[in-house]
Write an enzyme that holds these catalytic residues in place. Structure first.
Site, PDB file in Angstrom:
ATOM      1  N   GLU B  63      84.443  62.146  40.074  1.00 37.87           N
ATOM      2  CA  GLU B  63      84.008  60.536  40.788  1.00 37.87           C
ATOM      3  C   GLU B  63      83.408  60.027  39.208  1.00 37.87           C
ATOM      4  O   GLU B  63      84.178  58.635  39.604  1.00 37.87           O
ATOM      5  CB  GLU B  63      82.590  60.669  41.560  1.00 37.87           C
ATOM      6  CG  GLU B  63      83.122  60.666  42.953  1.00 37.87           C
ATOM      7  CD  GLU B  63      82.779  63.038  43.059  1.00 37.87           C
ATOM      8  OE1 GLU B  63      82.179  63.343  42.280  1.00 37.87           O
ATOM      9  OE2 GLU B  63      82.948  62.743  44.563  1.00 37.87           O
ATOM     10  N   PHE B 125      70.603  66.249  54.261  1.00 37.76           N
ATOM     11  CA  PHE B 125      71.683  66.668  53.272  1.00 37.76           C
ATOM     12  C   PHE B 125      72.125  65.412  53.143  1.00 37.76           C
ATOM     13  O   PHE B 125      72.762  64.712  52.956  1.00 37.76           O
ATOM     14  CB  PHE B 125      72.754  67.835  54.369  1.00 37.76           C
ATOM     15  CG  PHE B 125      73.831  68.058  53.969  1.00 37.76           C
ATOM     16  CD1 PHE B 125      73.914  69.057  52.962  1.00 37.76           C
ATOM     17  CD2 PHE B 125      75.198  67.711  54.173  1.00 37.76           C
ATOM     18  CE1 PHE B 125      74.360  70.174  52.853  1.00 37.76           C
ATOM     19  CE2 PHE B 125      76.276  67.497  53.414  1.00 37.76           C
ATOM     20  CZ  PHE B 125      75.666  68.882  53.028  1.00 37.76           C
ATOM     21  N   GLN B 126      72.382  66.087  51.084  1.00 36.77           N
ATOM     22  CA  GLN B 126      72.868  64.900  50.662  1.00 36.77           C
ATOM     23  C   GLN B 126      72.519  63.441  50.746  1.00 36.77           C
ATOM     24  O   GLN B 126      73.540  63.170  50.310  1.00 36.77           O
ATOM     25  CB  GLN B 126      74.814  64.889  50.827  1.00 36.77           C
ATOM     26  CG  GLN B 126      75.480  66.330  50.172  1.00 36.77           C
ATOM     27  CD  GLN B 126      77.038  65.848  50.503  1.00 36.77           C
ATOM     28  OE1 GLN B 126      77.525  65.402  51.059  1.00 36.77           O
ATOM     29  NE2 GLN B 126      77.433  66.758  49.863  1.00 36.77           N
ATOM     30  N   LYS B 175      75.601  55.510  56.615  1.00 37.23           N
ATOM     31  CA  LYS B 175      76.660  55.950  57.198  1.00 37.23           C
ATOM     32  C   LYS B 175      76.588  55.078  59.087  1.00 37.23           C
ATOM     33  O   LYS B 175      78.185  54.790  59.468  1.00 37.23           O
ATOM     34  CB  LYS B 175      76.637  57.634  57.614  1.00 37.23           C
ATOM     35  CG  LYS B 175      78.081  57.847  58.430  1.00 37.23           C
ATOM     36  CD  LYS B 175      77.957  59.616  58.033  1.00 37.23           C
ATOM     37  CE  LYS B 175      79.238  59.772  58.604  1.00 37.23           C
ATOM     38  NZ  LYS B 175      79.981  61.461  58.577  1.00 37.23           N
ATOM     39  N   MET B 495      84.096  63.997  15.253  1.00 40.01           N
ATOM     40  CA  MET B 495      83.146  63.422  14.213  1.00 40.01           C
ATOM     41  C   MET B 495      81.779  63.949  14.204  1.00 40.01           C
ATOM     42  O   MET B 495      81.099  63.690  12.997  1.00 40.01           O
ATOM     43  CB  MET B 495      82.962  62.454  15.618  1.00 40.01           C
ATOM     44  CG  MET B 495      82.011  60.995  15.256  1.00 40.01           C
ATOM     45  SD  MET B 495      82.686  60.264  13.459  1.00 40.01           S
ATOM     46  CE  MET B 495      83.530  59.310  14.365  1.00 40.01           C
TER      47      MET B 495
HETATM   48  C1  FAD Z   1      82.134  57.010  17.047  1.00 36.03           C
HETATM   49  C2  FAD Z   1      81.964  55.528  18.073  1.00 36.03           C
HETATM   50  C3  FAD Z   1      81.858  54.305  16.372  1.00 36.03           C
HETATM   51  C4  FAD Z   1      81.886  53.432  16.621  1.00 36.03           C
HETATM   52  N1  FAD Z   1      81.958  52.622  15.162  1.00 36.03           N
HETATM   53  C5  FAD Z   1      82.250  50.785  15.604  1.00 36.03           C
HETATM   54  C6  FAD Z   1      81.983  50.563  14.091  1.00 36.03           C
HETATM   55  O1  FAD Z   1      82.573  50.699  13.506  1.00 36.03           O
HETATM   56  N2  FAD Z   1      82.944  48.890  14.511  1.00 36.03           N
HETATM   57  C7  FAD Z   1      82.295  48.496  15.461  1.00 36.03           C
HETATM   58  O2  FAD Z   1      82.677  47.159  16.215  1.00 36.03           O
HETATM   59  N3  FAD Z   1      81.970  49.230  16.847  1.00 36.03           N
HETATM   60  C8  FAD Z   1      81.691  50.596  16.407  1.00 36.03           C
HETATM   61  N4  FAD Z   1      81.447  51.311  17.847  1.00 36.03           N
HETATM   62  C9  FAD Z   1      81.832  50.671  19.167  1.00 36.03           C
HETATM   63  C10 FAD Z   1      79.767  49.868  19.323  1.00 36.03           C
HETATM   64  O3  FAD Z   1      78.733  50.900  19.023  1.00 36.03           O
HETATM   65  C11 FAD Z   1      79.947  48.714  19.911  1.00 36.03           C
HETATM   66  O4  FAD Z   1      80.599  49.399  21.204  1.00 36.03           O
HETATM   67  C12 FAD Z   1      80.312  48.255  19.692  1.00 36.03           C
HETATM   68  O5  FAD Z   1      80.417  47.253  18.623  1.00 36.03           O
HETATM   69  C13 FAD Z   1      80.235  45.937  20.552  1.00 36.03           C
HETATM   70  O6  FAD Z   1      81.222  45.807  20.766  1.00 36.03           O
HETATM   71  P1  FAD Z   1      80.579  43.877  20.952  1.00 36.03           P
HETATM   72  O7  FAD Z   1      79.938  43.484  19.744  1.00 36.03           O
HETATM   73  O8  FAD Z   1      82.414  43.331  20.525  1.00 36.03           O
HETATM   74  O9  FAD Z   1      80.124  43.783  22.242  1.00 36.03           O
HETATM   75  P2  FAD Z   1      80.256  44.056  23.622  1.00 36.03           P
HETATM   76  O10 FAD Z   1      79.756  45.727  24.289  1.00 36.03           O
HETATM   77  O11 FAD Z   1      81.378  43.661  23.954  1.00 36.03           O
HETATM   78  O12 FAD Z   1      79.061  43.059  24.372  1.00 36.03           O
HETATM   79  C14 FAD Z   1      79.647  42.104  24.462  1.00 36.03           C
HETATM   80  C15 FAD Z   1      79.247  40.645  24.217  1.00 36.03           C
HETATM   81  O13 FAD Z   1      79.521  39.160  24.111  1.00 36.03           O
HETATM   82  C16 FAD Z   1      79.121  38.765  25.776  1.00 36.03           C
HETATM   83  N5  FAD Z   1      80.312  38.175  26.677  1.00 36.03           N
HETATM   84  C17 FAD Z   1      80.592  38.518  27.834  1.00 36.03           C
HETATM   85  N6  FAD Z   1      81.145  38.264  28.223  1.00 36.03           N
HETATM   86  C18 FAD Z   1      81.273  36.896  28.303  1.00 36.03           C
HETATM   87  C19 FAD Z   1      81.862  35.843  27.983  1.00 36.03           C
HETATM   88  N7  FAD Z   1      82.947  35.273  28.898  1.00 36.03           N
HETATM   89  N8  FAD Z   1      81.977  34.867  27.073  1.00 36.03           N
HETATM   90  C20 FAD Z   1      81.100  34.881  25.789  1.00 36.03           C
HETATM   91  N9  FAD Z   1      80.327  36.347  25.919  1.00 36.03           N
HETATM   92  C21 FAD Z   1      80.567  37.087  26.511  1.00 36.03           C
HETATM   93  C22 FAD Z   1      78.228  39.529  25.991  1.00 36.03           C
HETATM   94  O14 FAD Z   1      76.352  39.265  26.877  1.00 36.03           O
HETATM   95  C23 FAD Z   1      77.560  41.126  25.165  1.00 36.03           C
HETATM   96  O15 FAD Z   1      76.615  40.244  23.913  1.00 36.03           O
HETATM   97  C24 FAD Z   1      81.725  52.505  17.812  1.00 36.03           C
HETATM   98  C25 FAD Z   1      81.272  53.588  18.844  1.00 36.03           C
HETATM   99  C26 FAD Z   1      81.757  55.199  18.902  1.00 36.03           C
HETATM  100  C27 FAD Z   1      81.650  55.953  20.331  1.00 36.03           C
HETATM  101  C1  TPP Z   2      79.598  63.089  26.842  1.00 34.69           C
HETATM  102  C2  TPP Z   2      79.442  63.315  25.764  1.00 34.69           C
HETATM  103  N1  TPP Z   2      78.776  64.423  24.868  1.00 34.69           N
HETATM  104  C3  TPP Z   2      78.449  64.085  23.438  1.00 34.69           C
HETATM  105  C4  TPP Z   2      79.210  63.214  22.437  1.00 34.69           C
HETATM  106  C5  TPP Z   2      78.820  63.227  21.410  1.00 34.69           C
HETATM  107  N2  TPP Z   2      80.001  63.369  20.103  1.00 34.69           N
HETATM  108  C6  TPP Z   2      80.540  62.588  20.155  1.00 34.69           C
HETATM  109  S1  TPP Z   2      82.456  63.212  18.928  1.00 34.69           S
HETATM  110  C7  TPP Z   2      82.158  64.169  19.360  1.00 34.69           C
HETATM  111  C8  TPP Z   2      82.915  65.112  19.325  1.00 34.69           C
HETATM  112  C9  TPP Z   2      84.342  64.305  19.614  1.00 34.69           C
HETATM  113  O1  TPP Z   2      85.547  65.760  19.239  1.00 34.69           O
HETATM  114  P1  TPP Z   2      86.499  65.456  19.592  1.00 34.69           P
HETATM  115  O2  TPP Z   2      87.559  65.083  20.649  1.00 34.69           O
HETATM  116  O3  TPP Z   2      88.010  66.536  18.988  1.00 34.69           O
HETATM  117  O4  TPP Z   2      87.279  64.475  18.539  1.00 34.69           O
HETATM  118  P2  TPP Z   2      87.379  64.328  17.224  1.00 34.69           P
HETATM  119  O5  TPP Z   2      86.197  63.967  17.181  1.00 34.69           O
HETATM  120  O6  TPP Z   2      87.185  65.272  16.540  1.00 34.69           O
HETATM  121  O7  TPP Z   2      88.539  63.068  17.415  1.00 34.69           O
HETATM  122  C10 TPP Z   2      81.135  64.541  20.389  1.00 34.69           C
HETATM  123  C11 TPP Z   2      80.614  65.747  20.206  1.00 34.69           C
HETATM  124  C12 TPP Z   2      80.341  62.395  23.125  1.00 34.69           C
HETATM  125  N3  TPP Z   2      80.608  61.445  22.205  1.00 34.69           N
HETATM  126  N4  TPP Z   2      80.089  62.031  24.624  1.00 34.69           N
END
Ligand code: FAD
Ligand code: TPP
Ligand code: MG
Lengths: 172, 599
Positions: B63, B125-126, B175, B495
């Site tokens: 799911e 159940f469930q 249901k 990472m």
């Molecule tokens: C491993 C990892 C590393 C990351 N590193 C980076 C990084 O280096 N740089 C980076 O940028 N991000 C990074 N992120 C992502 C980060 O965590 C955020 O998800 C991201 O920066 C959010 O993007 P955003 O500010 O565009 O907002 P979003 O999460 O896309 O939010 C959208 C915003 O726009 C608003 N909005 C929605 N619809 C509308 C509309 N129609 N008109 C006007 N406003 C609207 C919402 O209210 C909200 O405030 C990383 C994520 C991971 C998992």
């Molecule tokens: C569900 C979940 N569990 C744990 C994490 C923490 N986490 C972030 S990156 C990462 C490693 C990912 O490894 P891989 O898919 O091999 O990607 P790589 O960084 O090696 O490119 C982990 C464990 C997460 N982001 N999501």
């Protein structure tokens, strides 16, 4: 950040909500989930159809946090209106308390005398106890409870604050 | 708006089973496909599905994957993604997907089965308290307790999911409500009682913003996922605005594609793994225009050092995004597309001339930062550099001119995909940004491929993440979805390993991907094609073969095991304290004990 940015203030916020299942849980969950304070919270239906409820929340935080709280409340789907009574001009706040005092002799007489001075009503009495009903601002109730403590304060039940703006201005 | 023109008359309402009401409402909402998994509580809906042709059901294998597939579908089409799961474990399995959609503002409607109304609360159940569990996981949720509410709730859920800031909505369906007769009514044409988000910006705020922007000496446009949420027109207007003003533009991870990569005015992604030029321009700007981005901590770095000298304009459809992390000078509440249109108009109307001269010196400064070439890497010898693998994948897809959609898992590979794959259009890039859900990419790719059967859909994956929803290979096989899984296999949770190397003294605690499957054989056992690139000379051939095959493919790309993702702003550091790479003098700057507590 400036000094002003970190200053805490209290806020009494009135929220009109659709009176549907789960709406209170949404509001409370918002406060607990985002780590905001709740000093008190009251809720009851307020319109003739029973479809709209009014929630009064007393909270505190920095100006930025209080603005966040209002914006977060306002984006909940069943919320009609959010109003920061503290910021929007003069308003009245009232709370109802039921206060049980148990004792005999001089302290009992003194309790009754102070209750009179505070305009607390006796709503239940036995030979060894009183229940006082009191309405007022929270600090007045606090003060009364403090006075009752040495005189046999046994139990307190309070509603939390309800509030409304002064004058003709309405929320909706 | 006249409420009386078309009353939703209950007199004329047709009576049908609750399950039929559900399907009819989906059809009337324009739904063509739903992603789901059956179980006892939703059997009436499955029975009704069996007897109709309007709605296609895609049977996933878990799911959580149904929700990610719906997210991929939604993000690549702009429509609402729809999910159907059973009560109890079906609903709880969906929770990660729901939170993912909530964090990334993706419109999803998720129907969950529930035990019959008279058993609710009895630990039947469930049974699970689905509305209780999903309340903080959704934008809104409903438990339908009366047949008379069913049609209204169905229509309202779609309105809520896609209006304002989009998000996931759950409808919990006991249901008995599905089996008993219920009236069907059309979607009302009256406005919602309480939820009416503002989309049109305030004219005075727009004029204030334009005055600041016209006088700006060092401006920057910081655009995010909200521009994508707003629809393709907003991306077009962003392009128009940026070209008209000549301002530099940067995108968040969620905003990639809102402004075309490769355009000279584009500085690339900003933030923790953003480019040197984007981050230093954010740090040094005097006027910042944030459109549809939320000042996320991955973007701002240490808040008290974030863009200290700038006036900030923030346009967002959700007032709670404004002044949440960063105090701004000109807040604008409205839809990104409407705001951009208004800004363009007001810019043209504003008489004050723009000082092109100061803008040129700002660009000269930016070009100096650019000259650092912060994304440079060296592909030497036979070991494949992960950056090179993404770069070649990008170049080859460009050459082939196929319409290409990229999804990712979470980790280093995700960041390399963001850095080295260029997006020229919105809605081509699906990634889990806010929640960072490993296991997102494969099911999301499935949803994208369903929506775009002829397109090339690639999940850029890590070997650890891919195992989190690998069962969906079965779904790919069943529906003949030719999704390509491009694994940057570094045999590490890269990472995690990178943080351990930089912040925890190189103690690689539990981050090695031991006992990996043979991905080639794994692909074959799922009726897909498996291939492997072990050396740099295999890379292009494998990429081309992978793309040419009209079947699902897993391409296992064996990459350097110890490569780190740079540039990097360590948690708690400022934009101007970024680490450029292993060759940088002076070790890891900016890492503080305070920063270490941050994620
Ligand atoms: C491993 C990892 C590393 C990351 N590193 C980076 C990084 O280096 N740089 C980076 O940028 N991000 C990074 N992120 C992502 C980060 O965590 C955020 O998800 C991201 O920066 C959010 O993007 P955003 O500010 O565009 O907002 P979003 O999460 O896309 O939010 C959208 C915003 O726009 C608003 N909005 C929605 N619809 C509308 C509309 N129609 N008109 C006007 N406003 C609207 C919402 O209210 C909200 O405030 C990383 C994520 C991971 C998992
Ligand atoms: C569900 C979940 N569990 C744990 C994490 C923490 N986490 C972030 S990156 C990462 C490693 C990912 O490894 P891989 O898919 O091999 O990607 P790589 O960084 O090696 O490119 C982990 C464990 C997460 N982001 N999501
Ligand atoms: Mg890995």
């Amino acid at each position: 950040m400036s000094e002003a940015g970190n200053a805490q203030r209290a806020a009494t916020i009135a929220v009109l909500v659709e009176n549907e299942a789960g709406v209170l849980a949404r509001v409370i969950g918002l406060f607990s989930g985002r780590g905001y304070n709740i000093d008190s919270l009251t809720v009851a239906p307020v319109d003739d159809t029973g479809r709209i409820s009014r929630i009064t929340v007393v909270t505190s935080g920095t100006e930025m946090v209080i603005e966040q709280i209002k914006a977060q409340l306002d984006r909940l789907v069943p919320v009609h209106k959010v109003s920061d009574l503290t910021m929007e001009g003069p308003h009245l706040t009232r709370e109802l308390a039921l206060i049980k005092v148990v004792g005999a002799g001089d302290s009992r007489v003194e309790a009754l005398r102070l209750a009179d001075a505070f305009r607390a009503r006796v709503v239940d009495a036995t030979t060894e106890s009183f229940v006082f009903e009191m309405t007022g601002a929270a600090d007045k109730i606090d003060a009364f409870c403090a006075l009752m403590r040495p005189l046999g304060l046994a139990e307190v039940s309070r509603t939390g604050a309800v509030a409304i703006a002064r004058g003709p201005r309405g929320l909706n | 708006m006249s409420a009386a023109t078309k009353p939703a008359s209950t007199d004329a309402a047709q009576m049908m089973s609750g399950a039929e009401v559900v399907l009819r409402a989906l059809k009337d909402q324009g739904v063509e496909v739903i992603f789901g998994y059956p179980g006892g509580a939703v059997l009436p809906i499955y029975d009704a599905l069996f007897q109709q042709n309007a709605i296609r059901h895609i049977l996933v294998r878990h799911e959580q994957a149904a929700v990610h597939a719906a997210e991929g579908y939604a993000r690549s089409t702009g429509k609402v993604g729809v999910v159907l799961v059973t009560s109890g474990p079906g609903a709880t399995n969906a929770v990660t997907g729901l939170v993912d959609a909530l964090m990334d503002s993706i419109p999803v409607v998720c129907l969950t089965g529930q035990v019959p109304t008279h058993l609710i609360g009895n630990d039947a159940f469930q049974e699970a308290d689905t509305t209780g569990i999903t309340r903080p996981a959704t934008k809104h949720n409903y438990l339908v307790k009366k047949p008379g509410d069913l049609a209204r709730v169905m229509h309202e859920a779609f309105y809520v999911a896609k209006s304002g800031r989009p998000g996931p909505v759950v409808i919990d369906l006991p249901k008995d409500i599905l089996i008993n007769k219920a009236p069907y009514t059309d979607a009302p044409d009256t406005p919602h009682r309480s939820y009416r988000p503002r989309t049109e910006p305030d004219g005075e705020q727009i004029r204030k913003a334009v005055r600041l922007l016209k006088a700006a000496k060092r401006p920057i446009v910081y655009a995010g996922g909200g521009v994508i949420n707003s629809g393709p027109e907003a991306s077009r207007l962003l392009r128009e605005f940026v070209r008209m003003t000549g301002f530099p533009c940067t995108n968040t991870l969620m905003g990639l594609g809102a402004y075309p990569a490769g355009d000279p005015l584009f500085l690339g992604m900003l933030g923790m793994h953003g480019t040197y030029e984007a981050n230093l321009a954010m740090h040094g700007c005097d006027v910042m225009l944030n459109i549809g981005a939320r000042f996320d901590d991955r973007v701002t770095g240490r808040l008290n050092a974030f863009s200290p000298g700038s006036k900030k304009i923030h346009a967002d459809i959700d007032p709670s995004s404004i002044n949440k992390n960063v105090p701004v000078d000109v807040p604008i509440v409205g839809d990104a597309g409407r705001v951009l249109a208004a800004l363009i108009e007001a810019w043209k109307a504003e008489e004050a001339p723009q000082d092109k001269h100061v803008l040129t010196s700002w660009w000269r400064q930016i070009d100096e930062w650019r000259a650092k070439d912060c994304l440079r890497y060296r592909q030497e010898g036979r070991i494949i550099k992960p950056q090179h693998a993404v770069k070649r994948l990008f170049e080859i897809t460009q050459e082939l001119k196929r319409e290409t959609f990229i999804t990712t898992e979470v980790g280093q590979h995700q960041m390399w995909a963001a850095q080295y794959f260029g997006f020229h259009q919105p809605n081509r890039w699906m990634t889990s940004g806010g929640l960072g859900t490993m296991g997102y990419g494969l099911p999301a790719a499935m949803g994208v491929q369903i929506a775009h059967p002829d397109a090339l859909v690639i999940d850029i994956a890590g070997e650890a993440s891919i195992l989190m929803n690998i069962q969906e290979m079965g779904t790919l096989a069943q529906y003949r979805l030719p999704v390509k899984v491009f694994i940057l296999n570094n045999e590490y949770m890269g990472m995690v390993r990178q943080w351990q190397e930089l912040l925890h003294g190189g103690r690689y605690s539990e981050s090695y991907s031991a006992a990996l499957p043979d991905f080639v054989k794994l692909a074959e056992s799922f009726h897909a094609v498996g291939m492997r690139a072990e050396h740099a000379d295999d890379l292009d051939r494998v990429i081309r073969e992978m793309i040419a095959i009209d079947k699902p493919v897993i391409a296992d790309i064996c990459v350097a095991k110890d490569e780190n993702c740079f540039p990097m702003i360590p948690s708690g550091a400022a934009h101007n304290e970024m680490i450029l790479g292993p060759d940088q003098e002076g070790g890891v700057a900016g890492v503080t004990d305070e920063g270490k507590v941050l994620v």
